[in-house]
Design a protein around this motif. Sequence first.
Motif, PDB file in Angstrom:
ATOM      1  N   GLU A   3       0.840  -1.194   0.000  1.00  0.00           N
ATOM      2  CA  GLU A   3       0.000   0.000   0.000  1.00  0.00           C
ATOM      3  C   GLU A   3       0.879   1.249   0.000  1.00  0.00           C
ATOM      4  O   GLU A   3       1.869   1.329   0.726  1.00  0.00           O
ATOM      5  N   ILE A   4       0.480   2.216  -0.820  1.00  0.00           N
ATOM      6  CA  ILE A   4       1.230   3.459  -0.962  1.00  0.00           C
ATOM      7  C   ILE A   4       0.402   4.599  -0.385  1.00  0.00           C
ATOM      8  O   ILE A   4      -0.726   4.840  -0.824  1.00  0.00           O
ATOM      9  N   ALA A   5       0.939   5.289   0.598  1.00  0.00           N
ATOM     10  CA  ALA A   5       0.216   6.392   1.228  1.00  0.00           C
ATOM     11  C   ALA A   5       0.029   7.541   0.246  1.00  0.00           C
ATOM     12  O   ALA A   5       0.810   7.713  -0.696  1.00  0.00           O
ATOM     13  N   ALA A   6      -0.998   8.335   0.480  1.00  0.00           N
ATOM     14  CA  ALA A   6      -1.298   9.478  -0.385  1.00  0.00           C
ATOM     15  C   ALA A   6      -0.100  10.416  -0.461  1.00  0.00           C
ATOM     16  O   ALA A   6       0.526  10.734   0.560  1.00  0.00           O
ATOM     17  N   GLY A   7       0.241  10.818  -1.671  1.00  0.00           N
ATOM     18  CA  GLY A   7       1.352  11.740  -1.874  1.00  0.00           C
ATOM     19  C   GLY A   7       2.711  11.083  -1.916  1.00  0.00           C
ATOM     20  O   GLY A   7       3.724  11.764  -2.123  1.00  0.00           O
ATOM     21  N   ARG A   8       2.756   9.755  -1.743  1.00  0.00           N
ATOM     22  CA  ARG A   8       4.029   9.035  -1.782  1.00  0.00           C
ATOM     23  C   ARG A   8       4.211   8.379  -3.137  1.00  0.00           C
ATOM     24  O   ARG A   8       3.277   8.225  -3.923  1.00  0.00           O
ATOM     25  N   ARG A   9       5.431   7.970  -3.417  1.00  0.00           N
ATOM     26  CA  ARG A   9       5.742   7.232  -4.637  1.00  0.00           C
ATOM     27  C   ARG A   9       6.741   6.127  -4.314  1.00  0.00           C
ATOM     28  O   ARG A   9       7.386   6.151  -3.258  1.00  0.00           O
ATOM     29  N   VAL A  10       6.858   5.191  -5.226  1.00  0.00           N
ATOM     30  CA  VAL A  10       7.675   3.998  -4.975  1.00  0.00           C
ATOM     31  C   VAL A  10       8.615   3.773  -6.148  1.00  0.00           C
ATOM     32  O   VAL A  10       8.255   3.998  -7.307  1.00  0.00           O
TER      33      VAL A  10
ATOM     34  N   ALA B 278      13.985  -1.908 -13.397  1.00  0.00           N
ATOM     35  CA  ALA B 278      13.429  -1.094 -12.318  1.00  0.00           C
ATOM     36  C   ALA B 278      12.091  -0.527 -12.769  1.00  0.00           C
ATOM     37  O   ALA B 278      11.721  -0.595 -13.940  1.00  0.00           O
ATOM     38  N   ALA B 279      11.347   0.052 -11.815  1.00  0.00           N
ATOM     39  CA  ALA B 279      10.053   0.644 -12.138  1.00  0.00           C
ATOM     40  C   ALA B 279       9.769   1.814 -11.212  1.00  0.00           C
ATOM     41  O   ALA B 279       9.983   1.728  -9.998  1.00  0.00           O
ATOM     42  N   LYS B 280       9.273   2.909 -11.798  1.00  0.00           N
ATOM     43  CA  LYS B 280       8.774   4.050 -11.041  1.00  0.00           C
ATOM     44  C   LYS B 280       7.270   3.889 -10.877  1.00  0.00           C
ATOM     45  O   LYS B 280       6.563   3.601 -11.842  1.00  0.00           O
ATOM     46  N   VAL B 281       6.775   4.090  -9.668  1.00  0.00           N
ATOM     47  CA  VAL B 281       5.344   3.958  -9.384  1.00  0.00           C
ATOM     48  C   VAL B 281       4.850   5.283  -8.807  1.00  0.00           C
ATOM     49  O   VAL B 281       5.286   5.690  -7.727  1.00  0.00           O
ATOM     50  N   GLU B 282       3.930   5.921  -9.521  1.00  0.00           N
ATOM     51  CA  GLU B 282       3.433   7.230  -9.109  1.00  0.00           C
ATOM     52  C   GLU B 282       1.913   7.283  -9.249  1.00  0.00           C
ATOM     53  O   GLU B 282       1.340   6.719 -10.185  1.00  0.00           O
ATOM     54  N   GLY B 283       1.257   7.969  -8.311  1.00  0.00           N
ATOM     55  CA  GLY B 283      -0.168   8.197  -8.407  1.00  0.00           C
ATOM     56  C   GLY B 283      -1.036   6.978  -8.170  1.00  0.00           C
ATOM     57  O   GLY B 283      -2.222   6.987  -8.524  1.00  0.00           O
ATOM     58  N   LEU B 284      -0.501   5.929  -7.551  1.00  0.00           N
ATOM     59  CA  LEU B 284      -1.258   4.718  -7.267  1.00  0.00           C
ATOM     60  C   LEU B 284      -1.388   4.519  -5.759  1.00  0.00           C
ATOM     61  O   LEU B 284      -0.537   4.956  -4.985  1.00  0.00           O
ATOM     62  N   ALA B 285      -2.472   3.846  -5.360  1.00  0.00           N
ATOM     63  CA  ALA B 285      -2.703   3.583  -3.946  1.00  0.00           C
ATOM     64  C   ALA B 285      -2.009   2.308  -3.482  1.00  0.00           C
ATOM     65  O   ALA B 285      -1.854   2.084  -2.273  1.00  0.00           O
TER      66      ALA B 285
ATOM     67  N   SER C 248      15.039 -17.277  -6.284  1.00  0.00           N
ATOM     68  CA  SER C 248      15.971 -16.264  -5.757  1.00  0.00           C
ATOM     69  C   SER C 248      15.712 -14.881  -6.352  1.00  0.00           C
ATOM     70  O   SER C 248      16.634 -14.190  -6.778  1.00  0.00           O
ATOM     71  N   THR C 249      14.449 -14.495  -6.388  1.00  0.00           N
ATOM     72  CA  THR C 249      14.113 -13.143  -6.825  1.00  0.00           C
ATOM     73  C   THR C 249      14.302 -12.184  -5.660  1.00  0.00           C
ATOM     74  O   THR C 249      13.675 -12.328  -4.602  1.00  0.00           O
ATOM     75  N   GLU C 250      15.204 -11.227  -5.840  1.00  0.00           N
ATOM     76  CA  GLU C 250      15.541 -10.271  -4.783  1.00  0.00           C
ATOM     77  C   GLU C 250      15.216  -8.867  -5.251  1.00  0.00           C
ATOM     78  O   GLU C 250      15.644  -8.432  -6.326  1.00  0.00           O
ATOM     79  N   LEU C 251      14.448  -8.147  -4.440  1.00  0.00           N
ATOM     80  CA  LEU C 251      13.918  -6.839  -4.836  1.00  0.00           C
ATOM     81  C   LEU C 251      14.168  -5.805  -3.766  1.00  0.00           C
ATOM     82  O   LEU C 251      14.029  -6.090  -2.558  1.00  0.00           O
ATOM     83  N   LEU C 252      14.545  -4.597  -4.191  1.00  0.00           N
ATOM     84  CA  LEU C 252      14.602  -3.439  -3.305  1.00  0.00           C
ATOM     85  C   LEU C 252      13.407  -2.542  -3.607  1.00  0.00           C
ATOM     86  O   LEU C 252      13.093  -2.284  -4.763  1.00  0.00           O
ATOM     87  N   LEU C 253      12.723  -2.085  -2.550  1.00  0.00           N
ATOM     88  CA  LEU C 253      11.582  -1.178  -2.691  1.00  0.00           C
ATOM     89  C   LEU C 253      11.841   0.093  -1.905  1.00  0.00           C
ATOM     90  O   LEU C 253      12.074   0.031  -0.685  1.00  0.00           O
ATOM     91  N   PHE C 254      11.799   1.227  -2.588  1.00  0.00           N
ATOM     92  CA  PHE C 254      11.980   2.534  -1.967  1.00  0.00           C
ATOM     93  C   PHE C 254      10.618   3.222  -1.859  1.00  0.00           C
ATOM     94  O   PHE C 254       9.946   3.450  -2.862  1.00  0.00           O
ATOM     95  N   ASP C 255      10.213   3.575  -0.654  1.00  0.00           N
ATOM     96  CA  ASP C 255       9.006   4.364  -0.413  1.00  0.00           C
ATOM     97  C   ASP C 255       9.472   5.807  -0.203  1.00  0.00           C
ATOM     98  O   ASP C 255      10.143   6.125   0.777  1.00  0.00           O
ATOM     99  N   LEU C 256       9.099   6.683  -1.142  1.00  0.00           N
ATOM    100  CA  LEU C 256       9.704   8.013  -1.246  1.00  0.00           C
ATOM    101  C   LEU C 256       8.665   9.124  -1.108  1.00  0.00           C
ATOM    102  O   LEU C 256       7.493   8.925  -1.462  1.00  0.00           O
TER     103      LEU C 256
END
Length: 233
Positions: free
Chosen positions: A179-186, A207-214, A224-232
């Motif tokens: 879940e992405i908080a309002a005004g945040r991006r990933v 990589a992927a930019k995620v904007e404007g989604l909840a 062995s899928t390894e992922l980094l997630l940045f909540d920005l």
Amino acid sequence: MITLRRSEERGRAAGNGIDSRFGFSFADYHDPAHVRFSVLRVLNEDLLAPGAGFPEHPHGDMEIVTYLLDGVLEHQDSLGHRYQMRRGDLQCMTAGQGIRHSERNPSERESTHLFQIWLFPSSKGLQPEYQQAYFSDDEKRRHLRLLVSPDGRAGSVRIHQDVSLYATLLSPGQGIDYEIAAGRRVYLQLATGRLELDGKLLEEGDAAKVEGLASVSFTAAADSTELLLFDLP
């Protein structure tokens, strides 16, 4: 909106035993469309041959996070720290008013694989600082393990910015809904393996930019899928 950034689209530099891929503009690589994403300024994937590394150099007013995928990385800095990182280790430097450091692969036989991450701090002129922590693979399996945060919650490393950095290890068919908080991006960075995201397949290094989604959902499509997630912000 989800915008993909394929691995082969990244900048690249190779020489002196170092092979680097740049997610954003860095050094001699400049791409006006990929200079930064929110406060995420640098996301470099480095492969260091035995004995290769970066000689001592300065930094200032940046939060610098090192995430080690494989091998050994020897760190030394002007604050007097000397440490050999191995898989599971994470380090963070607050460069602030100024810090110098060097990094090298001390192994005579094995390469070192890592991500170097730079984040703009919330304010300039901070006191230089060094932190390190260990996060086992088991802590990351099937869920997002918080590595870095602005408040150090859940045993994460505290940084001077409103960013939460997570890592996960998934087997085929295992998925996560975030879940992405309002005004945040990933920002998602696939380190290894393959990942299904919004009906698209991400390969290692993508990589992927995620904007404007909840929320955002993804499922592993390889071992062995390894992922980094940045909540920005």
